[in-house]
Structure formats: structure tokens, C-alpha cells
Design a protein around this motif. Sequence first.
Motif, short mmCIF file in Angstrom:
data_model
loop_
_atom_site.label_atom_id
_atom_site.label_comp_id
_atom_site.label_asym_id
_atom_site.label_seq_id
_atom_site.Cartn_x
_atom_site.Cartn_y
_atom_site.Cartn_z
N UNK A 43 0.87 -1.27 -0.03
CA UNK A 43 -0.04 0.10 0.07
C UNK A 43 0.97 1.17 0.05
N UNK A 44 1.11 1.67 -1.05
CA UNK A 44 1.72 3.05 -1.14
C UNK A 44 1.15 4.06 -1.86
N UNK B 2 15.48 13.71 -4.44
CA UNK B 2 15.26 14.94 -3.78
C UNK B 2 14.13 15.03 -3.24
N UNK B 3 12.93 14.49 -3.85
CA UNK B 3 11.65 14.51 -3.28
C UNK B 3 11.62 13.60 -1.74
N UNK B 4 12.25 12.45 -2.12
CA UNK B 4 12.25 11.28 -1.12
C UNK B 4 12.88 11.96 0.27
N UNK B 5 13.84 12.55 0.11
CA UNK B 5 14.82 13.28 0.96
C UNK B 5 14.04 14.19 1.84
N UNK B 6 13.48 15.27 1.05
CA UNK B 6 12.55 16.18 1.47
C UNK B 6 11.49 15.56 2.64
N UNK C 137 13.26 3.86 6.14
CA UNK C 137 14.11 3.25 5.13
C UNK C 137 13.62 3.52 3.70
N UNK C 138 14.48 4.18 2.88
CA UNK C 138 14.30 4.71 1.73
C UNK C 138 15.12 3.88 0.74
N UNK C 139 14.20 2.78 -0.12
CA UNK C 139 15.23 2.15 -1.17
C UNK C 139 15.42 2.90 -2.49
N UNK C 140 16.37 3.39 -2.76
CA UNK C 140 16.50 3.77 -4.30
C UNK C 140 16.78 2.93 -5.04
N UNK C 141 15.63 2.43 -5.87
CA UNK C 141 15.57 1.42 -7.07
C UNK C 141 15.62 1.86 -8.23
N UNK C 142 16.23 3.12 -8.60
CA UNK C 142 16.14 3.92 -9.80
C UNK C 142 17.03 2.98 -10.78
N UNK D 96 10.42 -3.88 3.84
CA UNK D 96 9.09 -2.95 3.38
C UNK D 96 9.49 -1.66 3.44
N UNK D 97 10.22 -1.11 2.54
CA UNK D 97 10.61 0.00 2.55
C UNK D 97 9.57 1.05 2.92
N UNK D 98 9.88 2.28 3.45
CA UNK D 98 8.98 3.28 3.70
C UNK D 98 8.66 4.37 2.43
N UNK D 99 9.78 4.24 1.79
CA UNK D 99 9.82 5.13 0.55
C UNK D 99 10.57 4.41 -0.31
N UNK D 100 10.19 4.37 -1.74
CA UNK D 100 10.84 3.77 -2.80
C UNK D 100 11.13 4.92 -3.95
N UNK D 101 12.10 4.98 -4.61
CA UNK D 101 12.27 5.88 -5.87
C UNK D 101 12.51 4.99 -6.87
N UNK D 102 11.46 5.40 -8.24
CA UNK D 102 11.79 4.58 -9.20
C UNK D 102 12.23 5.62 -10.35
N UNK D 103 12.85 5.25 -11.35
CA UNK D 103 12.99 6.08 -12.38
C UNK D 103 13.71 5.26 -13.70
#
Lengths: 433, 433, 433, 433
Positions: free
Chosen positions: C99-100, C114-118, C232-237, C256-263
Motif C-alpha cells: 500500500x503506497x 530530492x523529493x524522497x529526502x525532503x 528506510x528509503x530504497x533507491x530502486x532507480x 518493506x521500505x517506507x519510501x521507494x524511488x523509481x526512474x
Amino acid sequence: MQIFNRLESEVRGYIRSFPTVFTKASGALLTNEHGDQYVDFLSGAGTLNYGHNNPLLKKKLIAYLESDGLTHGLDMASQAKADFLETFERVILKPRNMAYKIQFPGPTGTNAVEAALKLARKVKGRSNIISFTNAFHGVSLGSLSATGNTKFRSAAGIGLSNVTFMPYDGYLGQGVDTTAYLDKVLTDQSSGVDLPAAVIVETVQGEGGVNEASFAWLRALEAVCRKHDVLLIVDDIQMGCGRTGTFFSFDNIGISPDIITLSKSISGYGLPMSLVLMKPELDVWEPGAHNGTFRGHNLAFLTAKEAILEYWQDDAFQHRIAEKENIMHSWLEFIKESYPEGKFSVRGRGMVQGLAVENPALAGKITAAAFDNGLIIETSGSQDQVIKFLPPLVIEERQLVAGLEIFEQSVTDALGIAPVRSGDVKIRMGAAR
Amino acid sequence: MQIFNRLESEVRGYIRSFPTVFTKASGALLTNEHGDQYVDFLSGAGTLNYGHNNPLLKKKLIAYLESDGLTHGLDMASQAKADFLETFERVILKPRNMAYKIQFPGPTGTNAVEAALKLARKVKGRSNIISFTNAFHGVSLGSLSATGNTKFRSAAGIGLSNVTFMPYDGYLGQGVDTTAYLDKVLTDQSSGVDLPAAVIVETVQGEGGVNEASFAWLRALEAVCRKHDVLLIVDDIQMGCGRTGTFFSFDNIGISPDIITLSKSISGYGLPMSLVLMKPELDVWEPGAHNGTFRGHNLAFLTAKEAILEYWQDDAFQHRIAEKENIMHSWLEFIKESYPEGKFSVRGRGMVQGLAVENPALAGKITAAAFDNGLIIETSGSQDQVIKFLPPLVIEERQLVAGLEIFEQSVTDALGIAPVRSGDVKIRMGAAR
Amino acid sequence: MQIFNRLESEVRGYIRSFPTVFTKASGALLTNEHGDQYVDFLSGAGTLNYGHNNPLLKKKLIAYLESDGLTHGLDMASQAKADFLETFERVILKPRNMAYKIQFPGPTGTNAVEAALKLARKVKGRSNIISFTNAFHGVSLGSLSATGNTKFRSAAGIGLSNVTFMPYDGYLGQGVDTTAYLDKVLTDQSSGVDLPAAVIVETVQGEGGVNEASFAWLRALEAVCRKHDVLLIVDDIQMGCGRTGTFFSFDNIGISPDIITLSKSISGYGLPMSLVLMKPELDVWEPGAHNGTFRGHNLAFLTAKEAILEYWQDDAFQHRIAEKENIMHSWLEFIKESYPEGKFSVRGRGMVQGLAVENPALAGKITAAAFDNGLIIETSGSQDQVIKFLPPLVIEERQLVAGLEIFEQSVTDALGIAPVRSGDVKIRMGAAR
Amino acid sequence: MQIFNRLESEVRGYIRSFPTVFTKASGALLTNEHGDQYVDFLSGAGTLNYGHNNPLLKKKLIAYLESDGLTHGLDMASQAKADFLETFERVILKPRNMAYKIQFPGPTGTNAVEAALKLARKVKGRSNIISFTNAFHGVSLGSLSATGNTKFRSAAGIGLSNVTFMPYDGYLGQGVDTTAYLDKVLTDQSSGVDLPAAVIVETVQGEGGVNEASFAWLRALEAVCRKHDVLLIVDDIQMGCGRTGTFFSFDNIGISPDIITLSKSISGYGLPMSLVLMKPELDVWEPGAHNGTFRGHNLAFLTAKEAILEYWQDDAFQHRIAEKENIMHSWLEFIKESYPEGKFSVRGRGMVQGLAVENPALAGKITAAAFDNGLIIETSGSQDQVIKFLPPLVIEERQLVAGLEIFEQSVTDALGIAPVRSGDVKIRMGAAR
């Protein structure tokens, strides 16, 4: 005490641990308004290595005042300053083959650290500084950035930057050489640790919990600095001036710091004073670029000179320190072994000794009991779990023993048990030696 | 002087302007190793408002030393500190209806500023601070961020942040109310100026070139602070303790700072000491969160108390300051008018007066000539273009006039012309009054 | 090439490694202006998991363009965006019980970081972020602070702050659990490491040299985060979208990361697009508080949806990745063993594989030879010592083998020796399997 | 709309102002899922100067896709990039005698600003940047530090530093030349404003509220930069590509920026792309020191080239812009005068026009009514008090008028009064011309 509660800011600290009004002091003894005497194992947090109101220094100080010798001189030339410089060079630097220029920053330790960090950054043109876990270097913003404790750091109200913390000796457990880790991150171009201008280190961390760095670790640290063209700053503010048994805490270690900070006991009389020593080639200061109103505190220069003349012209004082270190250390080992309930361990070097307590609450109970019993002693470390022994270096042996006896009594008070000692002090001392 | 050249860091400053070794001092006079006397119009940069080695204070100080009164006390309770607090409350705060808590930070001005900025940021939970063009608040990193001068700023070796500089009164020319600009950027949600925790201001900028803020401007500044829920910090380190004619420099202005910093002359004897005053509701400090080895310098507490008792229990001292202000101001106006070649202008309030010189090089020539002629006086301002007159407040009238005569001689020496004075000093003084 | 030399900034990079003008591309093949074909083992640094100009996506894209479907929509609602959201939720999130909430930042990976860190800093009210040695998270200032490489960091021109680097898995040698060190500094109130808002981590460090974190380490890292209330942020870019064998690189790990980045490959067609996924309770953004002109790139939303529909509705694609991983890994092991002169070691997971070379210069020689031989492949790691294999996930098996054969040839070219292979590819592949 | 409410982060913005799902778009018209058409006076915040899905560009784009032209190329050489460079040099730079090197950063405006600031700091070896009140330069951390708006700044979660804000033209009222203030603080060595590497400025502030700088002010700004050896960066991301009537917004002003940022409409088709132009002597970048996955977005290079060829080879397009500027401006003046209740004022240059409303709430009511009436238009400025008119430059005259008629209707709807227009549009337009 009412006036303090009514008027003094909540920031006040030691007054809460030692809630009585002190009036007089002499040597290792403090006296309160009721005439009660306390043995001082705190020594102004390392400022009173030569004792309270050292009579030799006091005499010179009064004479100087009576003669209208210059008191406040900014950084103008003065006779007292010239005399101090001459004495420091002749008695301290020359015999050690140490060539350093001397800066008089504002008269506090933190100001010396601020100056040292500025200078290192200017010399190297880099902003990062390496400091260590549990380090304490002061609480003005520049120094605070290099100080580990959250209590101080969080008071800044802003983010602290330009300092990277590395694990101190022993932090990752015995057998792990943390200088190898430092070497690795400085070698690795992708470690995220920017090449620093300097490493700043205490050879023994006083506020941090009487954590001793091994001589080998300090030499390895210097080697890492040399390898990466990084300056080595030794903050000798608390550990210098004889505290570890030699004038500089690194005298016998075989390292040559690029910059050294001194304060606390340097004036000898508890008067505000601090110094930055730097290797001559590092003296790139612009005139007046680091100033401060009280950097010319001539009363302190006078007593500083006299303290050096009195205590450091030969080895006698060092020998007396070594003897008292022996007493302290033996006694603490005795306590550790006699009261296993306390789960104590002993650490320290020279006349800075620590008794680490597994349960921090017990450490607090012991020091509170000590105050009730007539002994001023504080805890240190990140959890206030290490009782720190910092008696004046000039304490008489019988006073030292008396203080340690009070301490033992306080341990048993805190543990709620009876003292184990059956014999007299002399027997134990004999064993200790 | 050789010892200084050989051993002291290049950072040394005043020694270059006044290249002689001082030995003794008394009142407004400094004496060098050759017995030459100098009139002191520098006063330890505002630290010696009560003169060098003030005999009233000296007597008390020596007696205290002889009695083994506590010298160094960290922030434990002491009799000397209690006495100071009681006196400061009774003589200074209460008559002014000022309710403040008192913090003893490390004993330097910059440490007081560091503490004040921390506290403001903590209270408001904001990081920005407003400071002003030409401000000087010290050179440790937190204070340095609020100090305008490039010489000091560039020595930091790192970027300075969390402070926004606004134009001081008069900076944008007469007729421009710079507080309106401040109000605008704080009101405008897109100004890029983050809402600050506090504004820090000097009522007269000493180091900045004897720039006076008008009373109206200071009141408008306070109003802007109130409107935006921003704290007002008055840094009274140089301008407090009577320098502008009243104990606090804002006594007659009708503002009520939230936080006040004091240092320099607060101890009365040139001894390191500083204070932070804060309104009681702002005292959100955690115990021990801002510490410092020398925050319990009891000798300074003693002389501070005695200075207050001696000089501030009635209006007599203020009246004498006003008289001497009159002499100084008249004389400077006379010089301005008598030597139009100098393109002088006069500024200042109380016994801090400035003679601004259009050509900064001339200002330097005049102060150099003054030293040759037996007067210690320095320049200030961003281009060292303002000669700053800071005699001890206790200077005898005849010494003051003697100093001003030497100054006039130095002006003519520097200009290479003959003095215009035809009559004697008394005539001019009469005219001046 | 002249036009590039004349007009394009010196910052250009890949053009120096691959100095030819490319005109067309399809699947795993690039074609230059002379019609020469190159096998692409770079894949737009992980952007072209589905190959160049994937024909299935291309068809949909052209149809959308022809129908005048909305191309640029800021963050207005659009049909293409709705379709993407619906598809991403149904095919990717729901089957994983994830659920995200989804944020569309500016369409680059660094903008997502940048958005994830903010967001993390805002949620936790803390400024510090933990990143790891050899991490790469982008080069805009916020992301750059969390990127380890000096080449990028030193280009900032200012100090980078608010990030603390910790050793990644394996950094202190096998057997040292670096999450225990992290736990220690976060537990220790005097470590100097301020409690962070978040930890940001790549499960495999691509730019950092194909460094794999073990699953156990990643689970331990999550446990440390939970213990200290740190996100916990996983940078999955680079590692997401199937690169490691599953859609998310952590699908099989049990975190279960709290925030995930994709690109990178999220749009499927090499079109700029990025996402931030956050647990719903963390979605504390103010409307519009993080914006960006191109956050509504609807062409990318369209191809992103189509890529998900095509490749991620069942397990078939994952199985094909696993088969090709097997080929790659076997081949690299073969090379390592066949050419001990190269002092190679193999690392990686899924279709990101690395061949580490003891001598970084050799790695460069091999990739240069590869280009000459018709293969696009680059080095990575702090010393460019690891050859990174990133073929399109959709590469045909015969193309993959062809690329690996070219690679082997390039190894022998660089080593100046003859290839050892005696049999045909099939034999080896059989052995490999 | 449900899918957005359920899945998209609260950060979404425009969707709240324009709550409908758009499906198609062409020229100046947007179509929603119900087939309703909207006139677009927002143009992707300045990204769609050539309209939605410009048919000339679309045709080329589809042909390129069909031919498998390289889509994603990192910063490898490609034919599409070469063609763009050649065209940009020949059509844009050479006729203006502009010699610049070109950098392709990540394809967003904020990434171009990040690169520009890095480069300026590196070239000058200074950290400070001057930005202006109400500036908007993007929201990644480096750009955000130069952006004035609190909504964006406060989302950072950390302090923003290394940027000093100065008052933009007109900020201190008419008659105050704010470049003189800038000159003063840069000249004054005690202003507290550190000498910057660069000034970054928009010639018209779009997001800031359609604030126009006068040409004289911009020339004075350049002169201040030259005087103090400071670089001048023009951020032409929103105002370039014809928005103000010429390709660069400064074409007719007589300034020569050192660095120029372009994005938004540079690709011509709403595709992500950005450029940094720098004078050749400033191109001190290390290879690869500023990278980004999508810096080689060849579809955008293709449409960018075609847009330049179509619109900028002669003056015809500029003339059409001027005509439409005239219509817009006249109409807004008409509205201002016809509806004094609105307390409107008109501002702007070229086809960026602003209608400032004394009461910000009214501005919001008008744009909400406009959406209901079929017009997409937004507010700008620190209080959202300025309605910003940004139609596509290619809008047909009749569409422009239709949009303005809708706008007038929306004004009267918001004011709750009847429209005053009695005649037909043509009459007014005649008067307008």
C-alpha cells in the motif's frame, strides 16, 4: 541557594550535583558557607591541576596586582606575555625539540579549538574535519560541530556540518583498528567522506568517559594523516599540563601534532587562558583575523609562567604524579574486585582515572553519595556511566587516600552494603605499590 | 619585541599598531618598559570602562585572593556569584523594572553571543537570524556568521550560514527607513528571507565604525520583531556598562530586548566574564546544555559586583560621563571645523565617539602619529576609516583633554600642517561647553 | 563529431568512451552513422530494460501521438496518467500487498531522490540522512549530498551536508556486520552521528561497482531503522523494473521500505519519468510543495503502462531474466577462470553483473577494446575497476551470447593473449548451466 | 478522478485547480474526457509556446520514431543531437554573435539551474550566489536555495544556504535603484554579504507574479557584476524561447549573460529537455562531473531542432507575437478600466501578461470561474494575487480573443456584476490596436 534558583538560568549544571554555596578553596579542598570541607576530585574539570589558589602562584599574582602590572592588554605586547613566551619556549618546547608558533585566542578552550579548525581549513583549503565518537571539544558552533554528545549538539538549533565522526580507538571492539577504517574511507574516492583538512583528537577522552587511545593507535592515526596530507590536531585542553603524567599527553607516544590546543590548567590558577600551538609553516594567519577581547589576560600569563617554572623544570613533578597514579589505580582495582556487585571496570592514564559502571544509575548514586560524604566527583560518558577521577595533581598523598576512602564509603552506601576493608589503608597502599 | 616576532603567531594584531612592550597600567595611562606613558583612548576595546587596575576594585580583589576565596568554580554555587547576582538584581535590574534570568556562559563576548543565538533558535524553532551590515558579534563560528567583516568571515574556511544581513540604520542613505525593508521581506512570503528566530543588533556599532542607530529606528526595529514574532537580541557587549552614558545602551530608548549580551566591562577590571540576560519565559535551556570551563570565574564576579556598587547606585557616574561626552564631542567638532583638509565628520553617543575620515589612509596616519605622540587610539569601520575614541569612563578630565590635545597634534602631524590653536585649552573647553 | 567538440561542454562524458555518432537503435543493438552495429551492454545505464525502441511500446506511442493524446500536462489529471496509476496499482502493488501513495516528481531519478529526502525530513523533523559508501543517488544538490563519489561531490562548489556515510555491506571486510556499527552510533548518544530522518540505500550499488548487499544485511538494516524510528528509503532507480530479476529489487528479501524511488526503466521506452512511492501515512506533503515542469510527461505514462502490461502480469518475464542471468554469470565465471592474468572476480545479481579487475587500467583497456569490437559496455566503481554488464532484459539469447563473445575477445585483446576457447559457444553454455 | 484521490500523493497541485481528466490537446485547446474543450492560457507553465501537439513537430516526431531513430542516448553522440547543435548554432547563436558552449544537463529546468550554479561556483571559487526576491528557479536543493517562496523553501526540511537574496527591480518602490544597494553591499567589506560567484536573475519573474525588470535595471545589474568580477546568469527557462517576444528574453536589452539556462519550451513539444549555455572560457567542467540519465533525450532534440527551423529563421514569428501581445495588453487595460471594482493593474512583456488584483481572494475566484467557463489560467505571485496570462505563442488570434472574452466573463462572474461590453469584440480590438 535561593538567589540561584530565582535568577540563574536553567542552564546551570554543576550546582545541581553539588548543591551548596562554596566560599573558599585551597589545594584539594573546597569549603562551603557552613565551613564544611570537601575533597575535590573534579578540579574544575581539569583546570586546577596545581590546586585551588596555589600559594606559590597566589603570592606572585598579588604582587603583580599590587605593582599595577598590566592586567588587560588585548594582544598588545606586555612584559607578562613576553615572560610567559620565553618560559614556555625554554622549559616546555625546547627540551622536547618542538618548534611551534603560539597563538593566544580568546581565553577559553572552545575558542582555541575554533582557531585551530579555522587555521587547518585555511591551510588545506578544505572544509571537512575528522572527529571521533565521544569527542568533546567545546560548545561554540565550530567546536560543537566536532563534539559528539547529543545534549550539546541538539542545543545548537541548527544543523552542524563540516565534520565527519569516525570510531575512536576501541569503539568497534578490541581487535578492530579503527584507523584502518579511516584510511579506507580517505583512500576510497567514493566513500562519501570528503578529504578533511585535519583530524582532531583527544589522546584520552575525558568528557567522553575516560576513553584511552592506545599509543599504537595514535601513531597509526598520525600515519594515516601523513599518508593523506591531513593535519593532526591534538586537543590537549583537558589532558595536557600534566594530567596524564607528562606535560603534553603525547610526550611519550612518538607523534608530532601539527596543531595543539591548550587551556584549562595552562594558567595554573584557574584563570581563563588558552593557547594554540602550530608548526611554523602552518602559521598562515592574516593579522587580526581571529581576535577576542580577553586574549591578553596578563594575570593568567603571569601565573602560567610561574606554574611552568615551579613544576616543569625537572622531572620531580612527573614522578610524584606517577606515584599518585599508582595509588589511584590500585585503589580502583581494589574497589572493582572487592565489590563485584558494582560491575566496575577501571580505565585511565596518569591522574585521570575512570571507574566504569555497568548500570549508569548506580554511577549517579555513588557520586551523589560522595557529595554527601564530602567528596566532589562527577560522572562522564555518553550515559554518565563512568565516574571520573580528576584530583589536583598537587594533592597531598594523605588527601588523595582520604578522598578514595570517602569514595569507597560512597560505593558501599550506594550499593547498600558494608565496606569490606578489614585492614588499614597503609596495608592496601603497600599492596597497591 | 623579538620574542613576539619569533614565537607569536602572525595573527597578532594590536602589537603591530602599538609596537612597544607595556608593563604597567593605571586608570587611563599605560606605561611601557622604558617608562613612557601613553594616554589610553582604546580601553581594551571597551573593556576598561573603569580604567586599568581600578584601585577600588584592586583592593577588594587582593583581599579576596588573600582570603583564599574560591577562584574557579565551574558553575557551582559560590558566595562571590551569589553576591554578584544579588547586586546585579538590586542595583541594575530592579530599578529598571527589568525581569530577566541570567546565564553565565564562557567568559567571552563571543560565547555570550553563541549562547544567545542558540537560545533564540531553540525557543522559536527557526534557524535564521537577522544581523546588520557592519555588525561585529565575535569570531567563533556561530557569532562569526553574524559578523559582517570579510577579514573575519573569510578566515572561517567554510561557508557561513543561517544569518541574513539587513541594512543598518542609515545604510541606504538618510530618509530610508531600513526597518521598513526588513518588515517587507518578513511579510513577503516570497522574499527568500526565511522567518528568523531573532534579530541581533548593536545600538551603536563600535567595530563597524561608530555607527549610531537612532532611537526611532531601534523602536521601529522592535516593532517589526513584535509584529513577526521574532526575538530582539541587543548585543551590549561593547556599548553596555555605561559606554553610551547609561548602564545599558538602550536605557533611554524605550525598547525591551528579549535577550541581552554583556561582556567586556562587566567585570570592571578587565577580567574575562560575560552574561546572557533573557526574559524568564525564554529560559528553555536544558541543564548543562551550554557549558564552558571558565563560566565560573569568581574573581570577575567579585570585581563586577564591586564595580556596580561603586558606580551604578546613583546617577553621579552618569552625570560625569555626560560631561566628558560633551568635552569629547566639542573637541571633535572643533577639529572637524579647524582642519577641513581632513574632511572629517563626527559621530557617536556617550563616550564612544568617532571621527570619520574621507580618506582611510589619513585615518591610519593619524593614529600612527598619535602612538608616536603618546596616545593609544585605533581606527574602525570596514575601511578603517573611522577613528574611534573609547577612553575609560573614569578618565580624569585633565587626562581626557591631554589626550585630545595629543590627538590634535597628531592630526596636524599627519596632515603636515601647523596646529591652528592660538589660545589655551581652557578657552576652547569653555567654548566647547 | 566536430560539432560536439566545438559546441558541447567539456562535461560530456560517454561520447568520449564511445566516439561515434549513433543514428538508430532497436532492441539490444545500436547503429552508427556508418551503419556499424553495436551490442548494447549499457542500456542507457539501466534505462532500457525493455530495449531500444521496443516495438510493442512504439506502436502504442505512435498511435497516442497520432490521436493527439495529451503530451504535456503538468500535474493535471489525464487519461494516460489515470491508466498508468490503475495499471501500476493492479499489476505491481496489489499482488505484492504493497500500500503506497505515488508522487510524480520531475522526471529524473535525482528529482525523485530530492523529493524522497525532503519528505523523510519533513515527516521526522530531522535533518540528517544516512547514506552508504559508494552510493550514487544523483547530482542535484540534495541527492549529491548522499552520493559518495568525489568527482561528483567536488563539482558542487560548496560543502555538502546533512548526510552521514556509513559502510555498505562488506565494506569492512567479510564477517563485519556494518549494520551493527550503524546501530551502535545511533544508540550512542555521543557518537556525533545525529539521529537521521532516514537511511537511503541501493540493494545493489550499480555506479558504485556492482556491490551487492546480502539479503540478511538488508533485513538487519531495516531492523535498525525500525529500532530507532528511522525511515528506510530504497533507491530502486537503477535496480528496479526487473534489473535484479524481480520488479522491485527487494521483492524476495522480506523488507518493506517506507519510501521507494523509481526512474530509468519505469517508462519502458527511455522517456524521462520518475516516481516516489511512500507509505500512505507518510504522505504529509503540502499541495504543490514539490513541483516541476515535466512531472506530467504523458508519453512516458503511456509507455510505462504498456510495459507493465506486457512484462509484469505473470512470471514469464522473470523466468527469462533468470535464464539470461545464468548465461551471464556462467560466462563471467568462465572468463575469470580462463584468464587468471586478469585477476578477475565476479559479482552481481539478476542481469546486473560485474567483473571486477584488480588493475583498474586493465578494465579501461578491456572496455575500450570492446567498443572497437562492437560492444558498448562501461566500467563502474570508485576506481573504474569494475566492468558492469547491463544488457537489456529483453535481449535475445543469441545476442547476449554474441555480446559475451565480443567481450571475451576484448579481454584477450587487452591482455595481448589468444582466446582460450576451443569449442563452440553451446558447449560452454551447456557447462555453464 | 477517484484513482488520483486514492493513489496520488497530496503533493498534487494543478489537479486541484482544474479538476477534470484531460485526454487530448491540440494547439491552444485542451479536451477532457467528456469532450469539453478549454482554451489554454497556462501552456504547461510556459512549456508549450508552440502549442499542444504542434502538427509540424508531431509529423517529424512520428517519422523519427517509425525509423527507429535513437531515443535514449545518455550523452553519447547522436545524429539528432548533432542536428540540434548545428541548428541552434546557425539559427540562434550566430545571428546574435553569441559564442557559447552548450551543456545538456538532466532534462529539467531545475537541473539546468543546478548545473549553472555549480559551474559558477567552480569558476569563481566562491560559494555565495545572489538571487532576488520573488525568484523561482526550481525545487531541487541547489535551485531551491535560490527560490524565494516559503512554500517551497519550508519543504526542504533543512536550512538553505549559500544564497543571498536582494531586492528585485521595483521591490523598494519606484525610484529606488536596487542595483545600487547590491553594488554597495558588494563594495562594503563589512556588509556581511560574501562576494558571490554569480547573480542569477529572471528578466521577468513568472512564478513571482509577472514582475518585469526594466532594461535599464538589467544593464545596471550587469555593470555591477562586471565591476565586482561576478558572473551573470540569466534563467530564461520560462521567459526564453519567444515568450517575451524574442528568442532570448534579453535579446534587445544589451546585456551579455555569462551563463544562460533554457528549458520548458526549448524542445517545442512539451518534451523534457534543458540546456545550459556558457561562455567558452567558463567551460571548466571535468568530463562527466555533472551527469543525469535523461540528458540525451533525442526525441526532444529532434523537435527542438524542428521548432527552431520553423519559427526562428526569420522575424515573422516575432511579429505575430508582437501583434498578439498588443491584443492581450489592450484587453487587460480595458478590463482594468472597465471594472474598477477589481482594483486591477496590468504588467508584463510579450506574451506573458499579468493582471494584479489588490485582493488575492478575488484573483482566485476569477481563475476558478474561468475554469468553469472553459479557460485554463492560473495565479502567481507570493500571495497568488497576480493572474498570469501565458497562452501558446502560436495561438490563433480568434482563440486568443475567445479566451479573453471568457476571462472577462469570469471577472464579472467573480465580481457578481454584469459585463460592460456593449459592442462586439472587433470594435474593441480595433481600439486596442
